[in-house]
Design a protein around this motif. Structure first.
Motif, PDB file in Angstrom:
ATOM      1  N   PRO A  21       0.838  -1.205   0.000  1.00 59.80           N
ATOM      2  CA  PRO A  21       0.000   0.000   0.000  1.00 59.80           C
ATOM      3  C   PRO A  21       0.874   1.256   0.000  1.00 59.80           C
ATOM      4  CG  PRO A  21      -0.083  -1.137   2.135  1.00 59.80           C
ATOM      5  CD  PRO A  21       0.721  -2.004   1.232  1.00 59.80           C
ATOM      6  N   ASP A  22       0.355   2.336  -0.583  1.00 59.97           N
ATOM      7  CA  ASP A  22       1.109   3.602  -0.566  1.00 59.97           C
ATOM      8  C   ASP A  22       1.315   4.044   0.880  1.00 59.97           C
ATOM      9  OD1 ASP A  22       0.999   3.444  -3.259  1.00 59.97           O
ATOM     10  OD2 ASP A  22      -0.342   5.161  -3.559  1.00 59.97           O
ATOM     11  N   PRO A  23       2.425   4.769   1.158  1.00 60.79           N
ATOM     12  CA  PRO A  23       2.666   5.209   2.535  1.00 60.79           C
ATOM     13  C   PRO A  23       1.566   6.171   3.013  1.00 60.79           C
ATOM     14  CG  PRO A  23       4.458   5.903   1.050  1.00 60.79           C
ATOM     15  CD  PRO A  23       3.477   5.179   0.232  1.00 60.79           C
ATOM     16  N   ALA A  24       1.239   6.070   4.301  1.00 60.91           N
ATOM     17  CA  ALA A  24       0.254   6.995   4.891  1.00 60.91           C
ATOM     18  C   ALA A  24       0.883   8.380   4.995  1.00 60.91           C
ATOM     19  CB  ALA A  24      -0.141   6.490   6.268  1.00 60.91           C
ATOM     20  N   VAL A  25       0.083   9.403   4.734  1.00 57.21           N
ATOM     21  CA  VAL A  25       0.588  10.788   4.770  1.00 57.21           C
ATOM     22  C   VAL A  25       0.013  11.485   5.999  1.00 57.21           C
ATOM     23  CG1 VAL A  25       0.731  12.958   3.484  1.00 57.21           C
ATOM     24  CG2 VAL A  25       0.689  10.787   2.251  1.00 57.21           C
ATOM     25  N   ALA A  26       0.870  11.744   7.001  1.00 59.73           N
ATOM     26  CA  ALA A  26       0.425  12.437   8.221  1.00 59.73           C
ATOM     27  C   ALA A  26       0.283  13.943   7.943  1.00 59.73           C
ATOM     28  CB  ALA A  26       1.419  12.185   9.350  1.00 59.73           C
ATOM     29  N   ASP A  27      -0.281  14.675   8.917  1.00 59.03           N
ATOM     30  CA  ASP A  27      -0.594  16.109   8.731  1.00 59.03           C
ATOM     31  C   ASP A  27       0.562  16.938   8.187  1.00 59.03           C
ATOM     32  OD1 ASP A  27      -2.982  15.512   9.764  1.00 59.03           O
ATOM     33  OD2 ASP A  27      -2.736  16.584  11.672  1.00 59.03           O
ATOM     34  N   ARG A  28       1.764  16.667   8.731  1.00 58.14           N
ATOM     35  CA  ARG A  28       2.921  17.503   8.338  1.00 58.14           C
ATOM     36  C   ARG A  28       3.801  16.797   7.306  1.00 58.14           C
ATOM     37  NH1 ARG A  28       5.107  20.996  12.220  1.00 58.14           N
ATOM     38  NH2 ARG A  28       6.398  21.676  10.477  1.00 58.14           N
ATOM     39  N   ASP A  29       3.280  15.732   6.684  1.00 53.39           N
ATOM     40  CA  ASP A  29       4.083  14.954   5.715  1.00 53.39           C
ATOM     41  C   ASP A  29       3.886  15.425   4.275  1.00 53.39           C
ATOM     42  OD1 ASP A  29       5.037  13.334   7.692  1.00 53.39           O
ATOM     43  OD2 ASP A  29       3.981  11.512   7.049  1.00 53.39           O
ATOM     44  N   LEU A  30       4.922  15.165   3.492  1.00 54.33           N
ATOM     45  CA  LEU A  30       4.815  15.266   2.037  1.00 54.33           C
ATOM     46  C   LEU A  30       4.869  13.856   1.475  1.00 54.33           C
ATOM     47  CD1 LEU A  30       7.497  18.027   1.350  1.00 54.33           C
ATOM     48  CD2 LEU A  30       5.019  18.333   1.570  1.00 54.33           C
ATOM     49  N   LEU A  31       4.109  13.617   0.417  1.00 53.22           N
ATOM     50  CA  LEU A  31       4.259  12.367  -0.338  1.00 53.22           C
ATOM     51  C   LEU A  31       5.096  12.700  -1.561  1.00 53.22           C
ATOM     52  CD1 LEU A  31       3.358   9.354  -0.399  1.00 53.22           C
ATOM     53  CD2 LEU A  31       1.540  10.065  -1.975  1.00 53.22           C
ATOM     54  N   ILE A  32       6.204  11.993  -1.706  1.00 51.71           N
ATOM     55  CA  ILE A  32       7.157  12.293  -2.784  1.00 51.71           C
ATOM     56  C   ILE A  32       7.225  11.116  -3.748  1.00 51.71           C
ATOM     57  CG2 ILE A  32       9.597  12.752  -3.283  1.00 51.71           C
ATOM     58  CD1 ILE A  32       9.811  14.012  -0.473  1.00 51.71           C
ATOM     59  N   ARG A  33       7.082  11.430  -5.058  1.00 49.10           N
ATOM     60  CA  ARG A  33       7.343  10.399  -6.074  1.00 49.10           C
ATOM     61  C   ARG A  33       8.859  10.393  -6.301  1.00 49.10           C
ATOM     62  NH1 ARG A  33       4.675   7.081  -8.548  1.00 49.10           N
ATOM     63  NH2 ARG A  33       2.671   8.083  -8.126  1.00 49.10           N
ATOM     64  N   VAL A  34       9.489   9.279  -6.010  1.00 48.07           N
ATOM     65  CA  VAL A  34      10.954   9.229  -5.959  1.00 48.07           C
ATOM     66  C   VAL A  34      11.561   9.236  -7.373  1.00 48.07           C
ATOM     67  CG1 VAL A  34      12.941   7.832  -5.216  1.00 48.07           C
ATOM     68  CG2 VAL A  34      10.900   7.995  -3.757  1.00 48.07           C
ATOM     69  N   ALA A  35      12.550  10.107  -7.567  1.00 49.74           N
ATOM     70  CA  ALA A  35      13.321  10.108  -8.818  1.00 49.74           C
ATOM     71  C   ALA A  35      14.591   9.282  -8.642  1.00 49.74           C
ATOM     72  CB  ALA A  35      13.681  11.537  -9.212  1.00 49.74           C
ATOM     73  N   ALA A  36      15.233   9.425  -7.480  1.00 50.81           N
ATOM     74  CA  ALA A  36      16.457   8.660  -7.197  1.00 50.81           C
ATOM     75  C   ALA A  36      16.591   8.467  -5.691  1.00 50.81           C
ATOM     76  CB  ALA A  36      17.686   9.392  -7.740  1.00 50.81           C
ATOM     77  N   VAL A 100       7.304  11.810   4.122  1.00 47.51           N
ATOM     78  CA  VAL A 100       8.331  12.345   5.012  1.00 47.51           C
ATOM     79  C   VAL A 100       7.866  13.672   5.598  1.00 47.51           C
ATOM     80  CG1 VAL A 100       9.547  13.430   3.036  1.00 47.51           C
ATOM     81  CG2 VAL A 100      10.788  13.014   5.159  1.00 47.51           C
ATOM     82  N   HIS A 101       8.263  13.922   6.855  1.00 46.99           N
ATOM     83  CA  HIS A 101       7.907  15.180   7.522  1.00 46.99           C
ATOM     84  C   HIS A 101       8.495  16.353   6.744  1.00 46.99           C
ATOM     85  CE1 HIS A 101       7.652  18.229  10.703  1.00 46.99           C
ATOM     86  NE2 HIS A 101       6.715  17.448  11.238  1.00 46.99           N
ATOM     87  N   GLU A 102       7.717  17.404   6.605  1.00 45.64           N
ATOM     88  CA  GLU A 102       8.144  18.524   5.753  1.00 45.64           C
ATOM     89  C   GLU A 102       9.449  19.194   6.226  1.00 45.64           C
ATOM     90  OE1 GLU A 102       5.795  22.073   5.676  1.00 45.64           O
ATOM     91  OE2 GLU A 102       5.000  21.776   7.684  1.00 45.64           O
ATOM     92  N   SER A 103       9.787  19.028   7.520  1.00 44.32           N
ATOM     93  CA  SER A 103      11.008  19.674   8.018  1.00 44.32           C
ATOM     94  C   SER A 103      12.269  18.913   7.609  1.00 44.32           C
ATOM     95  CB  SER A 103      10.956  19.792   9.545  1.00 44.32           C
ATOM     96  OG  SER A 103      10.948  18.501  10.116  1.00 44.32           O
ATOM     97  N   LEU A 104      12.106  17.738   7.001  1.00 45.93           N
ATOM     98  CA  LEU A 104      13.275  16.944   6.579  1.00 45.93           C
ATOM     99  C   LEU A 104      13.501  17.041   5.075  1.00 45.93           C
ATOM    100  CD1 LEU A 104      12.753  13.812   8.867  1.00 45.93           C
ATOM    101  CD2 LEU A 104      14.030  15.924   9.324  1.00 45.93           C
ATOM    102  N   VAL A 105      12.970  18.095   4.498  1.00 46.58           N
ATOM    103  CA  VAL A 105      12.973  18.255   3.044  1.00 46.58           C
ATOM    104  C   VAL A 105      13.627  19.578   2.669  1.00 46.58           C
ATOM    105  CG1 VAL A 105      11.400  18.626   1.089  1.00 46.58           C
ATOM    106  CG2 VAL A 105      10.919  16.812   2.745  1.00 46.58           C
TER     107      VAL A 105
END
Ligand SMILES: NC(=O)c1ccc[n+]([C@@H]2O[C@H](COP(=O)([O-])OP(=O)(O)OC[C@H]3O[C@@H](n4cnc5c(N)ncnc54)[C@H](OP(=O)(O)O)[C@@H]3O)[C@@H](O)[C@H]2O)c1
Length: 320
Positions: A21-36, A100-105
């Motif tokens: 299943p796709d990862p769950a997206v919490a309130d402060r998360d971004l869902l990223i389509r991975v390039a690398a 991933v949490h938006e602060s780690l981006v």
């Protein structure tokens, strides 16, 4: 979601493609389509069953990715769908989607391709946080062990850009020469040369960034100048060694050990912010990502074999 994960602890061949299943997206998360996704030594340890992911992290490996934001949690303020970003992860990067949490981006640095950016975050955060821990400054002498590695090749470039005089060890004359091309004053072939001799002849090191651990402890202390700092971030040469406290006391040395992966979110967010502030402006004119090779995610086993072959200089990346 498609991801690559070890089917059981073992060699590179245990890495297999799976679907979930796709990862769950919490309130402060971004869902990223991975390039690398960057391939790191920690992933190989995890594959072997020696480095389990911290609580709450995905079970499949992968500590860093680049990609495009495809969805946002309800409380995300800083990022938009479509943004091209890089992210620091506690796991789960070997996939086509990560949350991933938006602060780690951070944004992909200008002038760097989306794919090459996939190998920047783990090394940049490691270098920034350990230079902070060691209080590394312009004018100091830095010794980087594993100057040919993902972390080491970036550490050389950041050290030089900061105005440090950099020495770096690598295996063989060609790899030592490449460290010099990155700006090191002297690449040291650890197979044939004694780094203690070379560095002491130049006055000793103020800071040593060490990926070897036990096997280098005694020699690292001898290579430090008075009030120098040894930061141990890797244990490729073992975990246990005798420490000469006499030398530590008499020359007022500091020995520090750090890890990045298991730190609390607030610590990592501060490190990511520091990287964005201090290292991103140096990219790509003074600090360049060094992509050694890319492999499709389905061939993660080959990527691990490459990393473990000892021939890689810089980063290996997986492309979903
Ligand atoms: N604590 C943390 O937070 C943290 C974060 C990131 C990484 N790490 C650790 O740091 C280490 C390096 O990471 P990486 O991503 O740069 O790995 P990497 O790309 O695989 O590089 C490791 C390097 O170690 C070098 N090496 C092996 N034996 C050596 C020796 N006797 N003397 C000097 N260098 C030697 C190799 O260079 P040659 O083949 O040229 O000898 C290789 O390039 C790993 O152990 C990793 O787990 C720790």
């Amino acid at each position: 979601m498609i991801f690559s994960t070890p089917s059981a602890p073992g060699g590179p061949e245990v890495l297999t493609l799976a679907q979930g299943p796709d990862p769950a997206v919490a309130d402060r998360d971004l869902l990223i389509r991975v390039a690398a996704a960057g391939v790191n030594r920690a992933d190989a340890l995890q594959r072997q069953g020696h480095y389990p992911p911290p609580p709450g992290a995905p079970a499949h490996p992968g500590l860093e990715v680049s990609g495009t934001v495809v969805a946002r949690g309800t409380a995300v303020s800083r990022w938009q769908v479509g943004d091209e970003v890089v992210a620091l992860l506690a796991g789960g990067g070997y996939a086509d989607l990560v949350a991933v949490h938006e602060s780690l981006v951070l944004p992909v640095p200008e002038g760097v391709s989306l794919v090459d950016a996939g190998g920047l975050m783990e090394a940049a955060c490691t270098v920034w946080s350990n230079f902070q821990a060691a209080d590394a400054r312009a004018g100091q002498t830095l010794l980087v062990h594993g100057g040919s590695g993902g972390v080491g090749s970036l550490a050389i470039q950041v050290g030089v850009a900061m105005g440090m005089r950099v020495f770096a060890t690598a295996g063989g004359p060609a790899r030592a020469a490449r460290c010099e091309e990155l700006g090191a004053q002297r690449g040291i072939d650890h197979r044939t040369e004694d780094f203690v001799e070379v560095v002491r002849e130049a006055g000793g090191a103020d800071v040593i960034l060490d990926v070897i651990g036990a096997a280098y402890l005694e020699r690292n202390l001898r290579a430090l100048r008075t009030e120098g700092t040894l930061v141990v971030i890797g244990m490729q040469g073992g975990v246990k060694a005798e420490l000469n406290l006499g030398a530590v006391l008499a020359r007022r040395l500091r020995v520090i050990g750090t890890t990045l992966r298991s730190r609390p979110l607030e610590d990592k967010a501060a490190i990511v912010a520091g990287v964005g502030r201090d290292i991103w402006p140096l990219v790509p004119h003074a600090v360049r990502p060094l992509t050694h090779a890319t492999y499709p995610l389905a061939r993660a086993a080959e990527a691990h074999r490459a990393l473990e072959s000892g021939d890689v200089f810089g980063k290996v990346l997986l492309l979903p």
